[in-house]
Motif scaffolding. Structure first.
Motif, short mmCIF file in Angstrom:
data_model
loop_
_atom_site.label_atom_id
_atom_site.label_comp_id
_atom_site.label_asym_id
_atom_site.label_seq_id
_atom_site.Cartn_x
_atom_site.Cartn_y
_atom_site.Cartn_z
N GLU A 328 1.22 -0.96 -0.43
CA GLU A 328 -0.19 -0.31 0.38
C GLU A 328 0.98 1.27 -0.26
O GLU A 328 0.04 2.27 -0.33
N ALA A 329 1.99 0.86 0.60
CA ALA A 329 2.77 2.06 0.77
C ALA A 329 3.50 2.44 -0.93
O ALA A 329 3.74 3.97 -0.96
N ALA A 330 3.66 1.57 -1.30
CA ALA A 330 4.49 1.52 -2.51
C ALA A 330 3.09 1.51 -3.61
O ALA A 330 3.28 2.52 -4.88
N ASP A 335 0.66 6.55 -6.59
CA ASP A 335 -0.72 8.19 -7.31
C ASP A 335 0.13 9.01 -7.32
O ASP A 335 -0.55 9.98 -7.52
N SER A 336 0.73 9.17 -5.71
CA SER A 336 0.66 10.31 -5.53
C SER A 336 1.97 11.40 -6.03
O SER A 336 1.88 12.46 -6.44
N LYS A 337 3.03 10.93 -6.38
CA LYS A 337 3.76 10.80 -7.27
C LYS A 337 4.52 10.43 -8.56
O LYS A 337 4.25 11.25 -9.20
N ILE A 338 4.13 9.15 -9.03
CA ILE A 338 4.82 8.98 -9.90
C ILE A 338 4.34 8.84 -11.52
O ILE A 338 4.90 9.00 -12.08
N PHE A 339 2.77 8.19 -10.82
CA PHE A 339 1.68 8.62 -11.59
C PHE A 339 1.11 10.23 -12.56
O PHE A 339 1.35 9.95 -12.99
N ARG A 340 1.71 10.98 -11.83
CA ARG A 340 1.64 12.37 -11.63
C ARG A 340 2.60 12.66 -11.87
O ARG A 340 2.28 13.66 -13.41
N ASP A 353 8.90 4.17 -15.25
CA ASP A 353 9.01 4.03 -13.68
C ASP A 353 6.79 3.17 -13.75
O ASP A 353 7.68 2.29 -12.84
N ALA A 354 6.95 4.10 -14.59
CA ALA A 354 4.93 3.71 -13.55
C ALA A 354 4.46 2.21 -14.39
O ALA A 354 4.20 1.41 -13.74
N CYS A 355 5.17 1.77 -15.52
CA CYS A 355 4.85 0.72 -15.97
C CYS A 355 5.90 -0.02 -15.23
O CYS A 355 5.04 -1.41 -14.63
N SER A 356 6.87 -0.29 -14.96
CA SER A 356 7.40 -1.21 -14.16
C SER A 356 7.03 -1.34 -12.11
O SER A 356 7.16 -2.35 -12.33
N LEU A 357 6.61 -0.08 -12.19
CA LEU A 357 6.38 -0.54 -10.62
C LEU A 357 5.23 -0.97 -10.45
O LEU A 357 4.25 -2.11 -9.79
N LEU A 358 4.15 -0.77 -11.33
CA LEU A 358 3.11 -2.03 -11.26
C LEU A 358 2.73 -3.13 -11.69
O LEU A 358 2.42 -3.79 -11.58
N LEU A 361 4.54 -4.63 -9.05
CA LEU A 361 3.53 -5.12 -7.75
C LEU A 361 2.07 -6.50 -8.51
O LEU A 361 2.12 -7.23 -7.46
N GLU A 362 2.28 -5.82 -9.71
CA GLU A 362 0.53 -7.67 -10.17
C GLU A 362 2.05 -9.06 -9.82
O GLU A 362 1.45 -9.73 -9.05
N MET A 363 3.34 -9.18 -9.89
CA MET A 363 4.36 -9.70 -9.55
C MET A 363 4.49 -10.48 -8.40
O MET A 363 4.14 -11.52 -7.99
N GLU A 364 3.99 -9.85 -7.22
CA GLU A 364 3.70 -9.66 -6.44
C GLU A 364 2.76 -10.54 -5.68
O GLU A 364 2.49 -10.44 -4.75
N GLY A 365 1.02 -10.55 -6.51
CA GLY A 365 -0.22 -10.59 -6.45
C GLY A 365 -0.98 -8.65 -5.70
O GLY A 365 -1.86 -9.88 -5.66
N VAL A 366 -0.36 -8.18 -6.25
CA VAL A 366 -1.44 -7.19 -5.80
C VAL A 366 -1.91 -6.59 -6.75
O VAL A 366 -1.55 -6.91 -7.93
N CYS A 367 -3.30 -6.68 -6.65
CA CYS A 367 -4.51 -5.82 -7.67
C CYS A 367 -4.23 -4.78 -7.68
O CYS A 367 -4.50 -3.75 -7.17
N VAL A 368 -3.72 -3.93 -8.54
CA VAL A 368 -3.80 -2.59 -9.08
C VAL A 368 -4.98 -1.96 -10.07
O VAL A 368 -4.96 -0.93 -10.18
N LYS A 369 -6.07 -2.99 -9.99
CA LYS A 369 -7.59 -2.03 -10.61
C LYS A 369 -6.93 -1.38 -11.45
O LYS A 369 -6.87 -2.31 -12.90
N ASP A 370 -7.19 -0.11 -11.83
CA ASP A 370 -7.75 0.31 -13.24
C ASP A 370 -6.54 0.56 -13.74
O ASP A 370 -6.49 1.70 -14.29
N ARG A 371 -5.19 1.45 -12.95
CA ARG A 371 -4.15 1.94 -13.38
C ARG A 371 -3.81 1.43 -14.55
O ARG A 371 -2.88 2.42 -15.39
#
Length: 526
Positions: A328-330, A335-340, A353-358, A361-371
């Motif tokens: 969640e911190a990532a 949301d507040s820095k990188i994508f902006r 950077d934005a592509c890589s971070l998402l 996170l997905e490889m870690e099993g995190v749902c990134v929703k509509d990002r």
């Protein structure tokens, strides 16, 4: 007891001492050295910040450190223009490039480019640096962008029509080679300049970036080392060499030396965003997560103003949270820095950077929703660029995440076509042997074909260096390989995956992410 000298008195004392023993250094250069040092030590960030030493006489000094035609000539770096203003604006552009900062007091890079072109529309080096900066940004290609292709042609035509120095001609030649994707020969041309003009920061910085784009880690390090003996503290931008050297050292696994050099640089210039960035890499490669988090929190005010690198440093900050499993911190940083930043700047570094971070996170099993869908609006226009394979892989991550199969297919087809006749384009030469297999592996992984994904990825593990980027950035593909192996149904692939994790644990000990993956592998394969 005498009162301690004020900063101004110390400065004047140094001026007096210099005036009696200037040696080979001109009085002008000596005065410039003192003023540069004075500004760096007592007013580290004049824009938007005041301290007790921010006196009014410091502000005019900023104009002093922008080199005139004579100053460039005195340094053996003659600029062929009759406009003194153009020379200063050229220096302003170079300074912001090195500092990774659009300085509002200088009008930003774009403002300086416009003013430079007005001061001397035919200034060859003005055209070279403005066109070169757009090229090294890798957000556009002369194959598709006729305006950019025209800018390259115009620069070459001006260089051929004018009586300019050999050094300037080599700059134009290097820029032209880069525009064709011939990164190795472009770097060679800039190195030819540095052989005779080792204090030419324009050549050094462009060479540094070019080596980065082709994964040439040793040349990137050695390029800086070779010129260091020729640089002296009075040379403009001298203080920013530490960050460049440190980055080359860390990319060649000399982490202790890289840390030392970066810390020395930051002690002199706390707002050197590239030295901050280098230190972030060192902490990451040694998995010193808490140390890295503390460093970012403590120094944020120093590097956030470097707008061209701030988002990337935020990306490094977010990687620490992924490492710790604090997703969640990532996401909050995304949301507040990188994508902006990514949406507002359009800079390729911010986009990847934005592509890589998402993707991480997905490889870690995190749902990134509509990002993914939101990011796809940014990456889709670049799907046909094919400037670097590194960029292409990141665009594919997004089209796969957004479930846009037509764009994914178009990207692969375009890459395949370019691989047939690569010409002198270094990246297109790798398209067939590295680019296509990697893209296909990513597609197979996305479709749940983990056996096939791993079997495509594993042969690439020592070939991928040529796509460019840093070890930290390319680590995404190592993680993908591990995830594919863990999800594979073949025992051999699973065993190789465990071997990869053991390698990772040895090279980067005490990594929470590695330990988490090892535990997951045990659960899956027991």
């Amino acid at each position: 007891m005498a009162e301690p000298a004020t900063p101004q008195q110390r400065m004047y004392g140094r001026l007096a001492a210099i005036s009696t023993d200037v040696g080979e250094v001109s009085a002008t250069s000596a005065l410039k050295a003192v003023l540069v040092n004075h500004i760096a030590v007592f007013a580290p960030s004049i824009r938007g910040r005041r301290n007790k030493y921010s006196h009014s006489f410091i502000i005019p000094a900023l104009k002093w450190v922008l080199r005139s035609s004579r100053a460039w000539r005195d340094e053996g770096l003659t600029l062929s223009t009759s406009s003194n203003e153009a020379c200063k604006l050229y220096d302003a552009i170079l300074t912001q490039y090195v500092k990774w900062k659009n300085d509002e007091t200088m009008g930003g890079i774009e403002g300086c480019i416009s003013a430079l072109q007005a001061a001397d529309p035919n200034f060859v080096m003005g055209h070279m640096i403005s066109t070169g900066l757009e090229l090294v940004g890798t957000a556009s290609t002369t194959r598709l962008n006729e305006r950019l292709a025209g800018a390259v042609r115009r620069t070459v035509e001006l260089a051929n029509a004018q009586d300019i120095t050999h050094r300037e001609k080599l700059h134009v030649r290097a820029m032209e080679l880069f525009s064709h994707g011939d990164f190795p020969k472009a770097a060679d041309a800039w190195e030819d300049i540095l052989l005779d003009h080792p204090t030419d920061m324009t050549a050094l910085k462009f060479a540094h970036d070019t080596y980065f784009y082709m994964g040439a880690q040793l040349p990137m390090r050695d390029s800086v080392i070779r010129v260091l003996p020729h640089w002296k503290p009075h040379n403009p931008l001298y203080r920013y060499l530490n960050g460049m050297l440190s980055f080359g050292l860390l990319e060649t696994r000399l982490y202790d030396q890289a840390e030392k050099v970066a810390m020395e640089g930051l002690a002199l210039t706390p707002d050197d965003a590239w030295a901050v960035h280098s230190l972030a890499h060192v902490y990451e490669m040694r998995a010193e997560v808490d140390k890295s988090l503390s460093f970012f929190e403590r120094t944020e005010k120093d590097w956030q103003s470097a707008d061209m690198l701030a988002s990337h440093n935020n990306w490094h900050w977010a990687l620490n949270f992924i490492e710790k499993g604090q997703y969640e911190a990532a996401l909050e940083i995304f949301d507040s820095k990188i994508f902006r930043f990514c949406k507002s700047s359009g800079a390729m570094l911010d986009i990847v950077d934005a592509c890589s971070l998402l993707y991480r996170l997905e490889m870690e099993g995190v749902c990134v929703k509509d990002r993914w869908q939101e990011l796809f609006q940014v990456t889709r226009p670049h799907s046909d660029d094919h400037v670097t394979l590194f960029n292409d892989f990141h665009f594919l991550m997004v089209s796969l995440g957004a479930k846009d199969s037509s764009t994914s297919r178009r990207l692969l087809e375009g890459l395949q076509e370019l691989s047939k006749e690569p010409g002198n384009n270094q990246q297109h030469h790798l398209a067939g042997t590295v680019g296509m297999p990697m893209c296909q592996a990513m597609i197979e992984y996305d479709q749940g074909n983990h056996d096939r994904a791993f079997e495509l990825l594993y042969p690439l593990r020592y070939k991928i260096l040529g796509i460019g980027g840093s070890d930290a950035q390319r680590d995404l593909f190592s993680q993908l390989m591990v995830h594919a192996a863990m999800k594979s149904e073949k025992k051999r692939n699973q065993k190789l995956g465990r071997c990869l994790l053991m390698e990772r644990d040895t090279v980067r000990p005490n990594s929470p992410l590695t330990q988490r993956l090892m535990r997951k592998a045990l659960v899956l394969h027991d």
